[in-house]
Design an enzyme around this catalytic site. Structure first.
Site, short mmCIF file in Angstrom:
data_model
loop_
_atom_site.label_atom_id
_atom_site.label_comp_id
_atom_site.label_asym_id
_atom_site.label_seq_id
_atom_site.Cartn_x
_atom_site.Cartn_y
_atom_site.Cartn_z
N HIS A 111 0.97 -1.15 0.15
CA HIS A 111 -0.09 0.15 -0.17
C HIS A 111 0.95 0.97 -0.15
O HIS A 111 2.29 0.95 0.76
CB HIS A 111 -1.04 0.10 1.18
CG HIS A 111 -1.38 1.58 1.50
ND1 HIS A 111 -1.70 3.04 2.00
CD2 HIS A 111 -3.61 0.77 0.81
CE1 HIS A 111 -3.18 3.05 1.64
NE2 HIS A 111 -3.50 2.49 1.31
N ASP A 187 3.19 -4.24 8.07
CA ASP A 187 2.50 -3.90 8.15
C ASP A 187 0.82 -4.92 8.23
O ASP A 187 0.40 -5.17 7.26
CB ASP A 187 1.91 -3.27 6.65
CG ASP A 187 0.70 -2.78 5.90
OD1 ASP A 187 -0.42 -1.92 7.08
OD2 ASP A 187 0.37 -1.72 5.10
N GLN A 190 -4.36 -5.49 7.01
CA GLN A 190 -5.00 -6.76 6.48
C GLN A 190 -4.94 -8.00 7.21
O GLN A 190 -5.72 -8.95 6.78
CB GLN A 190 -4.91 -6.74 4.86
CG GLN A 190 -5.32 -5.31 4.29
CD GLN A 190 -6.37 -4.83 4.13
OE1 GLN A 190 -7.39 -5.87 4.59
NE2 GLN A 190 -6.54 -3.36 4.00
N LYS A 213 -10.33 -0.53 10.35
CA LYS A 213 -10.58 -1.81 9.94
C LYS A 213 -11.34 -3.15 10.16
O LYS A 213 -11.35 -3.74 9.87
CB LYS A 213 -9.19 -2.44 8.76
CG LYS A 213 -8.94 -0.57 8.18
CD LYS A 213 -7.11 -1.60 7.00
CE LYS A 213 -7.16 -0.36 6.14
NZ LYS A 213 -7.67 0.20 4.88
N CYS A 351 -5.28 2.35 -3.58
CA CYS A 351 -3.83 3.18 -3.51
C CYS A 351 -2.59 1.60 -3.32
O CYS A 351 -1.69 2.14 -2.35
CB CYS A 351 -3.83 3.39 -1.49
SG CYS A 351 -5.40 4.60 -1.46
#
Length: 393
Positions: A111, A187, A190, A213, A351
Site C-alpha cells: 500500500h 503492515d 489487512q 478496519k 492505493c
C-alpha cells in the site's frame, strides 16, 4: 457469541450488501455505545488530573492500551495509539536515525502507506530496494534472502495484500532480518482484523494496523514496538517528565509517543471492538471468511470474461478478491453492482499504483473484501450480478 448472531449488531447490512471492509469496516452497536458512554458520562482529558471524571477516563484509556497489547501478543513491547496505519509507519520512518548508505527493503505489493515514507528517505541518501513477486503476487523466500544484506537497516512488508489478498511469509522474513541485524516492520492493516496475530511470534520489531478496519472508529490505529528505538514524532503535553528553559526529559512508555490530547473516545471504541472480536473468536472469523472466499473464487473463475487477480484458491490468503471483466471499466462494474444489487465494492488502484502497473492493469481492479458480517447469500448475489454484467459484452 456465534458469527451468525452478530448480524443484529450492524445496521447497514439490513439494506445494503457491504463488501468494502478492506477500505473500512462497519461498526457494531457495542462499539458505538462505548464511545457514546465516554462522551455522555465521563468525558474528560487523560493524564495527570485528579477529579473523578479524568480518573475514570485515564483508567479506561490505559485499559485500552493493555487490552490491545494483549490482543496482539505485545504486552512486553510498547503499544502506541495513532490515527491509522499510515501515521504509525510514518512515525517509524521519521523516528529512526537514518544515514546516507542505509538500506531499506520493501516490495512492490505494498500500500502507498508502506511505500511512500521509504521512498522519501532517498532524499537522505537511503537506498530503497523494491522486491518483485512471482506469479499471483506470491513471493519466493529466496528473493528476500538475496535482497536483505548486512547493510540493510529495515525491511517493511505487508502481512496481507490489500489488492491480491496474499499472505506474505513474514515469519521467514523475520528470521532473515534477525540474522542480518535489520529491523523488521509489518503492515498488519489487512491481517490483524481477520485472524490471530501475535507480534512476538511474528518476530517483527514494529507492527502497524488501523482500528477502522477491525470494527473500530476511524482515526484510530496502533504502532507496536518491540523496543523503543525511535524518536517521538510529536513533542508536547504528556510526553515529558520535566521541562526547563534549557531542555526536557522525556517520559517512558506509550506516553512519550502520544503528544497532545489523544482520540480518547476512539481508543475506548477500539478496545470495545477488540472485545467484540475476541467474543467471536479470531479462528472462527477466519474460518467464516475462508468459506466465503473459496465460494467467491470458485464462482468468479467460472464466469466467461472475468479474470481473478491473485491466488485462485483460499489457501494462504484473506477474503480480499480482486477481479476484472474484459472491456468493462472497474468503476462501471462497481457502479452497476450497487445500482442493480446494492452490492458495495471498491474499484480503482486501491492505493497500490506500482502494483497495478506491475500487473499491467491500466484502470485497476474491482475488489470485493469480505468480513464477519458477510453471508453466503450475499456472495451468491455478487456472483450472479457479475454474470449478468459480463453478458453485456
Amino acid at each position: 457469541m456465534k458469527i451468525e448472531d452478530c448480524m443484529a449488531d450492524f445496521q447497514i447490512p439490513r439494506y445494503l450488501h457491504y463488501m468494502d471492509s478492506a477500505a473500512t469496516s462497519l461498526v457494531p452497536e457495542p462499539v458505538i455505545a462505548a464511545m457514546n458512554e465516554y462522551d455522555r458520562q465521563y468525558r474528560a482529558n487523560v493524564g495527570r488530573g485528579m477529579h473523578r471524571l479524568t480518573r475514570v477516563a485515564t483508567q479506561r484509556y490505559q485499559d485500552a492500551h493493555e487490552l490491545i497489547s494483549s490482543f496482539i501478543g505485545g504486552k512486553e513491547g510498547t503499544t502506541v495509539f495513532t490515527k491509522n496505519t499510515t501515521e504509525a509507519i510514518n512515525m517509524v520512518a521519521a523516528g529512526l536515525d537514518w544515514q546516507p548508505g542505509d538500506r531499506i527493503v520493501t516490495t512492490i505489493v505494498e500500500h502507498h502507506s508502506n511505500l511512500l515514507p521509504w521512498l522519501r528517505l532517498r532524499e537522505k541518501g537511503v537506498e530503497v530496494v523494491i522486491v518483485q513477486p512471482g506469479e499471483n503476487g506470491i513471493f519466493d523466500i529466496k528473493t528476500f534472502e538475496e535482497a536483505i544484506t548486512a547493510d540493510t537497516k529495515l525491511v517493511a512488508v505487508n502481512h496481507a495484500s490489500n489488492v491480491l489478498g496474499t499472505l506474505q511469509p513474514v515469519k521467514e522474513i523475520a528470521k532473515i532480518c534477525k540474522a542480518q541485524g535489520a529491523y523488521f516492520l509489518v503492515d498488519g492493516a489487512q491481517s490483524v482484523p481477520h485472524f490471530s496475530v501475535d507480534s512476538r511470534a511474528l518476530g517483527c520489531d514494529f507492527l502497524c494496523f488501523s482500528g477502522h478496519k477491525m470494527l473500530g472508529p476511524t482515526g484510530t490505529g496502533v504502532l507496536w514496538m518491540r523496543d523503543e528505538v525511535i524518536s517521538p514524532l510529536i513533542l508536547g503535553g504528556g510526553t515529558v517528565e520535566d521541562v526547563t528553559t534549557e531542555g526536557y526529559t522525556l517520559t517512558g512508555g506509550y506516553q512519550r509517543f502520544e503528544g497532545g490530547t489523544p482520540n480518547i473516545s476512539g481508543a475506548i471504541g477500539l478496545a470495545q471492538a477488540v472485545k467484540y472480536l475476541e467474543s467471536l473468536g479470531m479462528d472462527s472469523i477466519f474460518r467464516h471468511e475462508q468459506k466465503l472466499t473459496e465460494h467467491l473464487l470458485t464462482g468468479l473463475t467460472g464466469i466467461e470474461n472475468v479474470v481473478v487477480h491473485g491466488p485462485r484458491n483460499s489457501k494462504n490468503r484473506i477474503g480480499v478478491v480482486s477481479f476484472t471483466i474484459d472491456r468493462i471499466h472497474p468503476h462501471e462494474i462497481a457502479y452497476l453492482l450497487d445500482e442493480r444489487a446494492a452490492v458495495l465494492v471498491r474499484s480503482g488502484d486501491h492505493c497500490c499504483i506500482p502494483l497495478i502497473k506491475h500487473l499491467g492493469l491500466q484502470n485497476g481492479t474491482v475488489r470485493a473484501s469480505l468480513y464477519l458480517y458477510n453471508t453466503l447469500e450475499e456472495v451468491n448475489l455478487l456472483i450472479e450480478t457479475i454474470e449478468e454484467i459480463s453478458r453485456m459484452l
